[in-house]
Design an enzyme around this catalytic site. Structure first.
Site, PDB file in Angstrom:
ATOM      1  N   CYS A   1       0.824  -1.224   0.000  1.00 54.00           N
ATOM      2  CA  CYS A   1       0.000   0.000   0.000  1.00 54.00           C
ATOM      3  C   CYS A   1       0.856   1.272   0.000  1.00 54.00           C
ATOM      4  O   CYS A   1       0.572   2.233  -0.733  1.00 54.00           O
ATOM      5  CB  CYS A   1      -0.951  -0.002   1.192  1.00 54.00           C
ATOM      6  SG  CYS A   1      -0.284  -0.731   2.685  1.00 54.00           S
TER       7      CYS A   1
ATOM      8  N   HIS B   1      -2.988   6.095   4.827  1.00 55.07           N
ATOM      9  CA  HIS B   1      -1.559   6.217   5.123  1.00 55.07           C
ATOM     10  C   HIS B   1      -1.082   7.603   4.693  1.00 55.07           C
ATOM     11  O   HIS B   1      -1.457   8.097   3.621  1.00 55.07           O
ATOM     12  CB  HIS B   1      -0.751   5.197   4.321  1.00 55.07           C
ATOM     13  CG  HIS B   1      -0.930   3.774   4.755  1.00 55.07           C
ATOM     14  ND1 HIS B   1      -1.676   3.390   5.842  1.00 55.07           N
ATOM     15  CD2 HIS B   1      -0.418   2.625   4.231  1.00 55.07           C
ATOM     16  CE1 HIS B   1      -1.626   2.071   5.963  1.00 55.07           C
ATOM     17  NE2 HIS B   1      -0.873   1.580   4.991  1.00 55.07           N
TER      18      HIS B   1
HETATM   19  N1  LIG Z   1      -4.573  -3.824   4.612  1.00 54.31           N
HETATM   20  C1  LIG Z   1      -3.948  -3.160   3.645  1.00 54.31           C
HETATM   21  O1  LIG Z   1      -3.985  -1.906   3.569  1.00 54.31           O
HETATM   22  C2  LIG Z   1      -3.184  -3.892   2.587  1.00 54.31           C
HETATM   23  C3  LIG Z   1      -2.678  -3.173   1.524  1.00 54.31           C
HETATM   24  C4  LIG Z   1      -1.941  -3.840   0.526  1.00 54.31           C
HETATM   25  C5  LIG Z   1      -1.756  -5.195   0.639  1.00 54.31           C
HETATM   26  N2  LIG Z   1      -2.269  -5.873   1.700  1.00 54.31           N
HETATM   27  C6  LIG Z   1      -2.038  -7.318   1.761  1.00 54.31           C
HETATM   28  O2  LIG Z   1      -3.274  -8.026   1.638  1.00 54.31           O
HETATM   29  C7  LIG Z   1      -3.237  -9.222   2.425  1.00 54.31           C
HETATM   30  C8  LIG Z   1      -4.411  -9.265   3.384  1.00 54.31           C
HETATM   31  O3  LIG Z   1      -4.467  -8.100   4.127  1.00 54.31           O
HETATM   32  P1  LIG Z   1      -5.721  -7.706   5.025  1.00 54.31           P
HETATM   33  O4  LIG Z   1      -5.344  -6.397   5.588  1.00 54.31           O
HETATM   34  O5  LIG Z   1      -7.021  -7.855   4.315  1.00 54.31           O
HETATM   35  O6  LIG Z   1      -5.639  -8.838   6.189  1.00 54.31           O
HETATM   36  P2  LIG Z   1      -6.770  -9.409   7.162  1.00 54.31           P
HETATM   37  O7  LIG Z   1      -7.808  -8.380   7.430  1.00 54.31           O
HETATM   38  O8  LIG Z   1      -6.055 -10.007   8.304  1.00 54.31           O
HETATM   39  O9  LIG Z   1      -7.469 -10.563   6.289  1.00 54.31           O
HETATM   40  C9  LIG Z   1      -6.796 -11.753   5.970  1.00 54.31           C
HETATM   41  C10 LIG Z   1      -7.703 -12.627   5.103  1.00 54.31           C
HETATM   42  O10 LIG Z   1      -6.948 -13.773   4.716  1.00 54.31           O
HETATM   43  C11 LIG Z   1      -7.683 -14.955   5.046  1.00 54.31           C
HETATM   44  N3  LIG Z   1      -6.739 -16.023   5.343  1.00 54.31           N
HETATM   45  C12 LIG Z   1      -5.782 -16.055   6.297  1.00 54.31           C
HETATM   46  N4  LIG Z   1      -5.110 -17.232   6.264  1.00 54.31           N
HETATM   47  C13 LIG Z   1      -5.669 -17.946   5.254  1.00 54.31           C
HETATM   48  C14 LIG Z   1      -5.423 -19.242   4.716  1.00 54.31           C
HETATM   49  N5  LIG Z   1      -4.474 -20.042   5.212  1.00 54.31           N
HETATM   50  N6  LIG Z   1      -6.198 -19.666   3.696  1.00 54.31           N
HETATM   51  C15 LIG Z   1      -7.152 -18.876   3.180  1.00 54.31           C
HETATM   52  N7  LIG Z   1      -7.442 -17.637   3.635  1.00 54.31           N
HETATM   53  C16 LIG Z   1      -6.697 -17.183   4.671  1.00 54.31           C
HETATM   54  C17 LIG Z   1      -8.499 -14.553   6.245  1.00 54.31           C
HETATM   55  O11 LIG Z   1      -9.558 -15.448   6.389  1.00 54.31           O
HETATM   56  P3  LIG Z   1     -10.218 -15.798   7.839  1.00 54.31           P
HETATM   57  O12 LIG Z   1     -11.102 -14.628   8.173  1.00 54.31           O
HETATM   58  O13 LIG Z   1     -10.975 -17.041   7.571  1.00 54.31           O
HETATM   59  O14 LIG Z   1      -9.090 -15.960   8.795  1.00 54.31           O
HETATM   60  C18 LIG Z   1      -8.932 -13.148   5.815  1.00 54.31           C
HETATM   61  O15 LIG Z   1     -10.001 -13.238   4.896  1.00 54.31           O
HETATM   62  C19 LIG Z   1      -1.848  -9.216   3.072  1.00 54.31           C
HETATM   63  O16 LIG Z   1      -0.966  -9.929   2.234  1.00 54.31           O
HETATM   64  C20 LIG Z   1      -1.448  -7.771   3.081  1.00 54.31           C
HETATM   65  O17 LIG Z   1      -0.052  -7.609   3.069  1.00 54.31           O
HETATM   66  C21 LIG Z   1      -2.984  -5.263   2.674  1.00 54.31           C
END
Ligand SMILES: NC(=O)c1ccc[n+]([C@@H]2O[C@H](COP(=O)([O-])OP(=O)(O)OC[C@H]3O[C@@H](n4cnc5c(N)ncnc54)[C@H](OP(=O)(O)O)[C@@H]3O)[C@@H](O)[C@H]2O)c1
Length: 314
Positions: A129, A224
């Site tokens: 991000c 951010h």
């Molecule tokens: N947040 C940001 O601003 C942002 C920006 C750019 C990139 N990202 C990237 O996007 C990704 C997710 O970020 P997020 O902020 O959305 O995280 P989050 O809110 O913690 O969500 C994680 C998601 O992944 C699922 N998950 C976790 N382990 C899994 C597995 N083994 N198999 C299948 N699904 C699984 C979770 O499902 P459950 O609910 O079932 O656990 C949930 O749906 C990360 O790689 C992060 O680096 C995030």
């Protein structure tokens, strides 16, 4: 025309929920929601409807009934699940760091290097991000005057660390209101800092660009902020930089933007464009909604670009 079949993997997370909201706004009809075994059977909103969450297993994703998958599950699960979906014939836009620096995987911000997206082998990576908003501000300046050196300090919101972190901030704020800045990135140079440098170099195709970053987490829910200092090869006045940024796609110049101004919006906001009084270059302030342009929106724009160029088949 047959409607494309879309999988949103990580649908219960902070980014996945925004991905679903943006896909519903755009009217995509064939969308399935996937997450871990913990969420099987849960419901997630999709426009005025709900989708039932399925388990994201390699077998389910490799079954051959998805054309396009958005992944926001973290690099561990992505490393296993993305190749499975590619085997099943889907083009995958992955938001984790698993493939971003891999040779042959385009790392794309459509306004900056959209032309790279079609050269994929099934995977297009979405940058971190902080990288997305930084390169949106740097690219127009680089095109006009050539970047020589970049320094950046980030003030990153809780949502950048996922849904659990957002909940924790909301609970802390409700409990005593005493929430402070947090160094939640580890190491002498944190991963977040080195990712910002490596990804910026790859996207701008400047493998030697000197870039130093200091990344911190602040008690803000969404959005951010970055203080950026830029030196260029050719002289660049604040007025010219302002004009270049005003003309740049996806960027809006505004006097003193805050994270709150950016939250819920689609643009990267740039302001406080001025001479750096400690050097030869410019200082700027850059803010962006990390869940939208910093993640879900950028990924959907990549997919729209692939669709427009008939480049969805791997
Ligand atoms: N947040 C940001 O601003 C942002 C920006 C750019 C990139 N990202 C990237 O996007 C990704 C997710 O970020 P997020 O902020 O959305 O995280 P989050 O809110 O913690 O969500 C994680 C998601 O992944 C699922 N998950 C976790 N382990 C899994 C597995 N083994 N198999 C299948 N699904 C699984 C979770 O499902 P459950 O609910 O079932 O656990 C949930 O749906 C990360 O790689 C992060 O680096 C995030």
């Amino acid at each position: 025309m047959t409607e494309i079949r879309i999988g949103v993997v990580g649908a219960t997370g902070a980014v996945g929920r925004v991905t679903l909201a943006l896909l519903a706004e755009r009217g995509f009809g064939q969308v399935r929601a996937f997450a871990s075994s913990r969420s099987v059977g849960a419901k997630v909103p999709y426009g005025d409807d709900e989708l039932e969450v399925e388990e994201a297993t390699p077998e389910a994703l490799a079954a051959g009934d998805l054309d396009l998958c958005f992944f926001s599950v973290g690099s561990g699960p992505s490393s296993e699940l993305v190749p499975a979906a590619v085997r099943g014939g889907a083009v995958c836009v992955d938001k984790s760091s698993a493939f971003r620096l891999a040779d042959g995987v385009p790392l794309v911000v459509p306004e900056v290097n959209g032309e790279r997206a079609t050269a994929h082998d099934g995977i297009v990576a979405n940058p971190n991000c902080s990288t997305i908003q930084l390169v949106c501000a740097l690219a127009p300046l680089h095109q006009a005057a050539g970047l020589r050196r970049v320094r950046v300090a980030t003030y990153q919101s809780a949502s950048g660390a996922g849904a659990d972190r957002m909940k924790r901030l909301q609970e802390q704020t409700a409990a005593d209101g005493d929430v402070v800045m947090d160094w939640d990135f580890d190491g002498e140079e944190s991963d977040e800092e080195s990712k910002l440098r490596a990804e910026t170099r790859k996207i701008l195709e400047l493998p030697e660009l000197p870039l130093s970053a200091t990344c911190a987490r602040v008690p803000v829910l969404v959005g951010h902020s970055q203080a950026v200092w830029v030196e260029t090869e050719e002289p660049l006045s604040p007025e010219r930089a302002c004009a270049l940024l005003e003309a740049a796609s996806g960027v809006r110049v505004t006097e003193r933007p805050t994270a709150r101004d950016a939250a819920g919006g689609d643009q990267v906001l740039v302001g406080r464009i001025r001479h750096d009084t400690a050097g030869e270059g410019l200082a700027l302030w850059v803010v962006c909604d990390n869940l939208r342009k910093g993640a879900a929106l950028n990924a959907i724009q990549i997919a729209e670009l692939l669709l427009a160029r008939h480049a969805l088949a791997a």
